[in-house]
Enzyme design. Structure first.
Site, short mmCIF file in Angstrom:
data_model
loop_
_atom_site.label_atom_id
_atom_site.label_comp_id
_atom_site.label_asym_id
_atom_site.label_seq_id
_atom_site.Cartn_x
_atom_site.Cartn_y
_atom_site.Cartn_z
N CYS A 62 3.37 22.42 -7.60
CA CYS A 62 4.39 22.93 -8.53
C CYS A 62 4.08 24.41 -8.80
CB CYS A 62 4.31 22.13 -9.84
SG CYS A 62 5.30 22.86 -11.15
N PRO A 64 -5.16 -10.19 18.69
CA PRO A 64 -5.93 -10.32 19.94
C PRO A 64 -7.42 -10.58 19.68
CG PRO A 64 -4.91 -8.13 19.76
CD PRO A 64 -4.59 -8.86 18.53
N HIS A 118 0.80 -1.22 0.00
CA HIS A 118 0.00 0.00 0.00
C HIS A 118 0.84 1.27 0.00
CE1 HIS A 118 -3.48 -2.52 1.89
NE2 HIS A 118 -3.39 -2.70 0.58
C1 BV8 Z 1 -8.22 -2.01 -5.42
C2 BV8 Z 1 -2.94 3.19 2.41
C3 BV8 Z 1 -8.66 -2.32 -7.71
C4 BV8 Z 1 -3.70 4.47 2.66
C5 BV8 Z 1 -4.65 1.44 2.49
C6 BV8 Z 1 -15.31 -0.01 -4.15
C7 BV8 Z 1 -14.55 0.87 -4.92
C8 BV8 Z 1 -13.19 0.71 -5.05
C9 BV8 Z 1 -12.58 -0.35 -4.44
C10 BV8 Z 1 -13.35 -1.20 -3.66
C11 BV8 Z 1 -14.70 -1.06 -3.53
N1 BV8 Z 1 -15.13 -2.06 -2.72
C12 BV8 Z 1 -14.10 -2.83 -2.35
C13 BV8 Z 1 -13.02 -2.33 -2.91
C14 BV8 Z 1 -11.72 -2.81 -2.78
C15 BV8 Z 1 -11.05 -1.99 -1.69
C16 BV8 Z 1 -11.38 -2.63 -0.38
O1 BV8 Z 1 -10.82 -3.66 -0.06
N2 BV8 Z 1 -12.32 -2.05 0.38
C17 BV8 Z 1 -12.73 -2.72 1.62
C18 BV8 Z 1 -12.44 -1.85 2.81
C19 BV8 Z 1 -14.21 -3.06 1.49
N3 BV8 Z 1 -9.66 -2.07 -2.00
C20 BV8 Z 1 -9.08 -1.13 -2.76
O2 BV8 Z 1 -9.63 -0.12 -3.15
C21 BV8 Z 1 -7.66 -1.46 -3.16
N4 BV8 Z 1 -7.51 -1.28 -4.57
O3 BV8 Z 1 -9.04 -2.84 -5.10
O4 BV8 Z 1 -7.90 -1.68 -6.72
C22 BV8 Z 1 -9.85 -1.44 -7.94
C23 BV8 Z 1 -9.64 -0.22 -8.55
C24 BV8 Z 1 -10.76 0.56 -8.82
C25 BV8 Z 1 -12.05 0.15 -8.44
C26 BV8 Z 1 -12.21 -1.09 -7.78
C27 BV8 Z 1 -11.11 -1.86 -7.51
C28 BV8 Z 1 -6.71 -0.52 -2.45
C29 BV8 Z 1 -6.69 -0.83 -0.97
C30 BV8 Z 1 -5.55 -0.05 -0.29
C31 BV8 Z 1 -6.13 1.04 0.58
N5 BV8 Z 1 -5.03 1.71 1.28
N6 BV8 Z 1 -3.61 2.08 3.06
C32 BV8 Z 1 -3.59 4.93 4.08
O5 BV8 Z 1 -2.97 4.24 4.93
O6 BV8 Z 1 -4.10 6.04 4.35
S1 BV8 Z 1 -5.39 0.20 3.33
C33 BV8 Z 1 -5.36 0.50 5.01
O7 BV8 Z 1 -6.13 -0.55 5.58
C34 BV8 Z 1 -4.00 0.35 5.69
O8 BV8 Z 1 -2.93 0.14 4.81
C35 BV8 Z 1 -4.19 -0.88 6.57
O9 BV8 Z 1 -3.06 -1.65 6.72
C36 BV8 Z 1 -5.18 -1.58 5.76
C37 BV8 Z 1 -5.86 -2.77 6.23
O10 BV8 Z 1 -6.30 -2.60 7.53
P1 BV8 Z 1 -5.55 -3.46 8.67
O11 BV8 Z 1 -4.10 -3.41 8.44
O12 BV8 Z 1 -6.18 -4.80 8.72
O13 BV8 Z 1 -5.85 -2.58 9.91
P2 BV8 Z 1 -7.20 -2.56 10.74
O14 BV8 Z 1 -7.17 -1.32 11.54
O15 BV8 Z 1 -8.37 -2.85 9.86
O16 BV8 Z 1 -7.07 -3.84 11.69
C38 BV8 Z 1 -6.03 -3.89 12.63
C39 BV8 Z 1 -6.01 -5.30 13.18
O17 BV8 Z 1 -4.93 -5.41 14.11
C40 BV8 Z 1 -7.28 -5.70 13.93
O18 BV8 Z 1 -7.67 -7.00 13.54
C41 BV8 Z 1 -6.84 -5.70 15.40
O19 BV8 Z 1 -7.52 -6.69 16.15
C42 BV8 Z 1 -5.39 -6.08 15.25
N7 BV8 Z 1 -4.53 -5.66 16.37
C43 BV8 Z 1 -4.69 -4.58 17.19
N8 BV8 Z 1 -3.65 -4.55 18.07
C44 BV8 Z 1 -2.84 -5.62 17.78
C45 BV8 Z 1 -3.39 -6.32 16.70
N9 BV8 Z 1 -2.83 -7.42 16.18
C46 BV8 Z 1 -1.69 -7.85 16.74
N10 BV8 Z 1 -1.09 -7.24 17.79
C47 BV8 Z 1 -1.63 -6.12 18.33
N11 BV8 Z 1 -1.04 -5.52 19.37
#
Ligand code: BV8
Length: 248
Positions: A149, A216, A120
């Site tokens: 720019c 967790p 990402h």
């Molecule tokens: C794509 C950078 C093709 C930015 C990020 C409608 C229109 C367009 C796209 C979509 C759509 N519907 C679905 C999609 C696809 C979409 C998607 O997946 N949406 C989801 C949410 C429904 N994906 C995309 O758009 C991707 N591109 O598909 O391109 C396309 C093109 C055009 C049209 C359609 C498709 C691009 C996805 C990338 C987005 N960018 N980051 C920024 O950071 O600002 S993603 C962002 O979420 C972060 O990078 C993060 O890493 C990522 C995932 O979240 P997690 O890492 O899982 O973090 P989260 O907070 O959710 O969870 C944390 C976890 O840690 C929890 O489980 C928690 O319990 C746990 N935890 C907490 N403490 C601990 C722990 N674990 C261990 N130890 C601990 N101590």
């Protein structure tokens, strides 16, 4: 035998390991997870709404300031025991581990992990919003937020992958090849809801790898897992990855 003992046994026999990490692995460094990244002044915004090109074009200053707030915070934190355990495993078992991360905080790279696949992008870097012209250079920027720019007004934007944007093709293809060929995939600190990154766990499972979740909380990917280690990554990864202490 406990899930941890099983996972350690599988690891000791694994010829190739992939660690797919998410925001949770950085939580114990003090980086709010992605879903929690809207604290304080950002509480009223949903990160899903800020992390898009549309939001940036509509509200460039707001989105830029959200990223600068995150960038400043990440610059102040350090890799934690979870990042360091992955690096130690790489040193002890050369060529057996690759880290594929959804994170943009650069903490795996700062822990010294080799060849991290950053799906990402990079929070600490910028790129041009529109196609770069000959006038667009870092030496020709105005002092606005976001900078632009001076000659053509092209805006700088964070070099991250926004929702709706394709992932870097090379990174995704390499990650898919690794997922298909690994014997174990550690799925660490991710809620498993963002695609195509989360889909890598299914690719690995369908290719015959054992999936081990470290989190967790329960996640969307638990159904794929041969073991779910419930707890924080900074505590569990040193126990899981230190193959030297054969106390099982
Ligand atoms: C794509 C950078 C093709 C930015 C990020 C409608 C229109 C367009 C796209 C979509 C759509 N519907 C679905 C999609 C696809 C979409 C998607 O997946 N949406 C989801 C949410 C429904 N994906 C995309 O758009 C991707 N591109 O598909 O391109 C396309 C093109 C055009 C049209 C359609 C498709 C691009 C996805 C990338 C987005 N960018 N980051 C920024 O950071 O600002 S993603 C962002 O979420 C972060 O990078 C993060 O890493 C990522 C995932 O979240 P997690 O890492 O899982 O973090 P989260 O907070 O959710 O969870 C944390 C976890 O840690 C929890 O489980 C928690 O319990 C746990 N935890 C907490 N403490 C601990 C722990 N674990 C261990 N130890 C601990 N101590």
């Amino acid at each position: 035998m406990s899930d941890l003992a099983n996972a350690r046994r599988w690891l000791s026999q694994a010829r190739s390991v992939v660690a797919l990490t998410g925001a949770g692995i950085s939580a114990e460094s003090g980086v709010p997870t992605f879903r929690d990244a809207h604290t304080g002044v950002w509480a009223k915004y949903d990160p899903m709404e800020l992390a898009t090109e549309q939001a940036f074009r509509a509200h460039p200053q707001r989105v830029w300031r959200w990223y600068m707030t995150r960038r400043e915070m990440v610059a102040k934190v350090e890799p934690n025991a979870g990042h360091l355990a992955l690096k130690a495993f790489e040193l002890a078992h050369p060529g057996r581990l690759r880290v594929v991360t959804q994170n943009v905080d650069g903490l795996h790279q700062r822990a010294g992990q080799s060849e991290v696949i950053a799906l990402h992008g990079d929070l600490m870097a910028d790129k041009w919003l529109d196609a770069e012209r000959s006038c667009c250079s870092m030496e020709n920027l105005n002092q606005e937020e976001p900078p632009a720019c001076r000659s053509c007004g092209n805006l700088l934007r964070p070099a991250v992958v926004w929702f709706g944007e394709n992932l870097p093709l090379q990174a995704l293809e390499t990650a898919e090849i690794l997922a298909r060929s690994c014997s174990i995939m550690l799925v660490i600190g991710t809620s498993g809801v963002v695609y195509p990154a989360a889909g890598l766990a299914r690719v690995a499972a369908q290719a015959g790898a054992r999936v081990v979740c470290v989190n967790p909380e329960a996640t969307e990917l638990d159904s794929l897992a041969a073991a779910c280690l419930r707890g924080p990554a900074a505590e569990l990864l040193p126990q899981l990855l230190d193959m030297e202490n054969e106390d099982d």
